[in-house]
Design a protein around this motif. Structure first.
Motif, mmCIF file in Angstrom:
data_model
loop_
_atom_site.group_PDB
_atom_site.id
_atom_site.type_symbol
_atom_site.label_atom_id
_atom_site.label_comp_id
_atom_site.label_asym_id
_atom_site.label_seq_id
_atom_site.Cartn_x
_atom_site.Cartn_y
_atom_site.Cartn_z
ATOM 1 N N LYS A 118 0.750 -1.047 -0.100
ATOM 2 C CA LYS A 118 -0.013 0.219 0.081
ATOM 3 C C LYS A 118 0.833 1.209 0.072
ATOM 4 C CE LYS A 118 -4.310 -1.932 2.199
ATOM 5 N NZ LYS A 118 -5.005 -1.902 1.156
ATOM 6 N N LEU A 119 1.864 1.345 0.921
ATOM 7 C CA LEU A 119 2.682 2.219 0.773
ATOM 8 C C LEU A 119 3.541 2.715 -0.534
ATOM 9 C CD1 LEU A 119 4.368 2.014 4.231
ATOM 10 C CD2 LEU A 119 2.458 3.436 3.831
ATOM 11 N N ALA A 120 3.982 1.464 -1.117
ATOM 12 C CA ALA A 120 4.807 1.445 -2.436
ATOM 13 C C ALA A 120 3.528 2.146 -3.454
ATOM 14 C CB ALA A 120 5.027 0.138 -2.729
ATOM 15 N N ALA A 121 2.400 1.473 -3.444
ATOM 16 C CA ALA A 121 1.528 2.080 -4.519
ATOM 17 C C ALA A 121 0.819 3.504 -4.129
ATOM 18 C CB ALA A 121 0.123 1.349 -4.282
ATOM 19 N N PHE A 167 9.495 15.712 -2.391
ATOM 20 C CA PHE A 167 8.368 16.383 -1.561
ATOM 21 C C PHE A 167 6.958 15.742 -1.805
ATOM 22 C CE2 PHE A 167 4.972 19.504 -2.239
ATOM 23 C CZ PHE A 167 5.174 20.218 -0.972
ATOM 24 N N GLN A 168 6.734 15.209 -2.888
ATOM 25 C CA GLN A 168 5.351 14.480 -3.150
ATOM 26 C C GLN A 168 5.340 13.258 -2.452
ATOM 27 O OE1 GLN A 168 3.182 16.754 -3.714
ATOM 28 N NE2 GLN A 168 3.617 17.967 -5.076
ATOM 29 N N VAL A 169 6.404 12.442 -2.690
ATOM 30 C CA VAL A 169 6.350 11.273 -1.755
ATOM 31 C C VAL A 169 6.270 11.331 -0.451
ATOM 32 C CG1 VAL A 169 7.707 9.193 -1.359
ATOM 33 C CG2 VAL A 169 7.580 10.069 -3.723
ATOM 34 N N VAL A 170 6.914 12.272 0.252
ATOM 35 C CA VAL A 170 6.748 12.567 1.557
ATOM 36 C C VAL A 170 5.314 12.856 2.160
ATOM 37 C CG1 VAL A 170 7.235 14.015 3.375
ATOM 38 C CG2 VAL A 170 9.058 13.139 2.157
ATOM 39 N N LEU A 173 3.135 9.770 1.794
ATOM 40 C CA LEU A 173 3.368 8.738 2.669
ATOM 41 C C LEU A 173 2.990 9.122 4.252
ATOM 42 C CD1 LEU A 173 6.841 7.300 1.712
ATOM 43 C CD2 LEU A 173 4.581 6.466 1.591
ATOM 44 N N VAL A 174 2.946 10.667 4.453
ATOM 45 C CA VAL A 174 2.612 11.116 5.952
ATOM 46 C C VAL A 174 0.948 10.625 5.863
ATOM 47 C CG1 VAL A 174 2.108 12.988 7.004
ATOM 48 C CG2 VAL A 174 4.331 12.802 6.027
ATOM 49 N N GLY A 175 0.344 11.087 4.656
ATOM 50 C CA GLY A 175 -1.178 10.641 4.637
ATOM 51 C C GLY A 175 -1.308 9.299 4.752
#
Length: 263
Positions: A118-121, A167-170, A173-175
């Motif tokens: 799920k995190l990778a997706a 920036f966007q991956v962070v 992933l925080v969400g």
């Protein structure tokens, strides 16, 4: 000559071994889940449209020198960064809301692999949003000189792309981490926006919190990825804020998923 067929003796049972799905396959499955729902599909569509709207606004506003590929691309990231965390939340909490986790964990009992997929997706969806903004920025940079006095510069380095992608991956992933910790879509969305915003307000109003806010205010420490200088201190502040807003809820959420009783 007839073919010989070996038939197992009566009363014997051979265990059937099935190969467990690989992590890339699980990630593809989670990607399909994330965008196959109406909420997921329209959210990704809205993100693409918001990025396009930001680029269009930039074409007709600001100085001519600012109408270039780098600025078009950078300007599109603010709207994307605002909505991407919701994508991460939905990717994690959707099954718990729809009560389909029992099926998922029956097919893959190792829950940590599902969490990783799920995190990778979510990270792949963030990369897709960045790719869409690249397309909009390129089209805007081709169109702007035709209808305005834009400079139409194409100067842009891979370092800038890496910063934006990080920036966007962070953000997403925080969400996802908030979603894992709470396992409730509305609660995770509300607290994701309320808690960091409240911390930002307190840090700006209370002088005693000003210095801690420089290290724990996620909006400040991540924005430097877009338009700041990445010094050693900036990296330290980014890492400290991510320990609070990403690592802590991610660890707590993963432990909760591993131990939760699925009904």
């Amino acid at each position: 000559m007839s073919a010989l067929t070996t038939v197992p003796a009566a009363g014997t049972h051979r265990p059937v071994r099935t190969a467990r799905p690989s992590l890339p396959r699980l990630t593809l499955v989670e990607l399909r889940k994330a965008i196959n729902t109406r909420a997921g599909f329209w959210l990704m569509a809205v993100i693409a449209l918001v990025a396009l709207a930001m680029v269009v606004v930039q074409i007709f506003t600001g100085d001519a020198a600012d109408r270039n590929f780098a600025d078009f691309f950078g300007g599109a990231q603010l709207g994307i960064g605002l909505l991407l965390p919701v994508v991460g939340i939905l990717a994690v909490t959707g099954e718990w809301s729809q009560r389909t986790t029992l099926t998922t964990f029956a097919l893959e009992p190792r829950r940590e692999r599902i969490v990783t997929a799920k995190l990778a997706a979510s990270a792949v969806l963030a990369a897709a949003a960045v790719a869409a903004s690249l397309v909009w920025a390129a089209l805007a940079n081709l169109l702007a000189p035709v209808i305005t006095d834009a400079s139409a510069s194409w100067e842009f380095g891979f370092e800038g792309l890496g910063r934006v992608l990080l920036f966007q991956v962070v953000n997403v992933l925080v969400g996802s981490a908030f979603g894992l910790a709470l396992l409730s879509t509305p609660l995770a969305i509300v607290l994701y926006f309320v808690l960091p915003t409240a911390w930002t307000i307190l840090g700006s109003l209370i002088s005693a919190l000003k210095t801690p806010a420089e290290w724990l205010d996620l909006s400040t420490t991540t924005t430097v990825l877009l338009d700041g200088e990445l010094t050693g201190e900036a990296w330290g502040q980014l890492g400290t804020s991510l320990a609070l807003w990403l690592a802590l809820p991610l660890v707590l959420g993963t432990m909760r998923v591993l131990r939760s009783e699925v009904k």
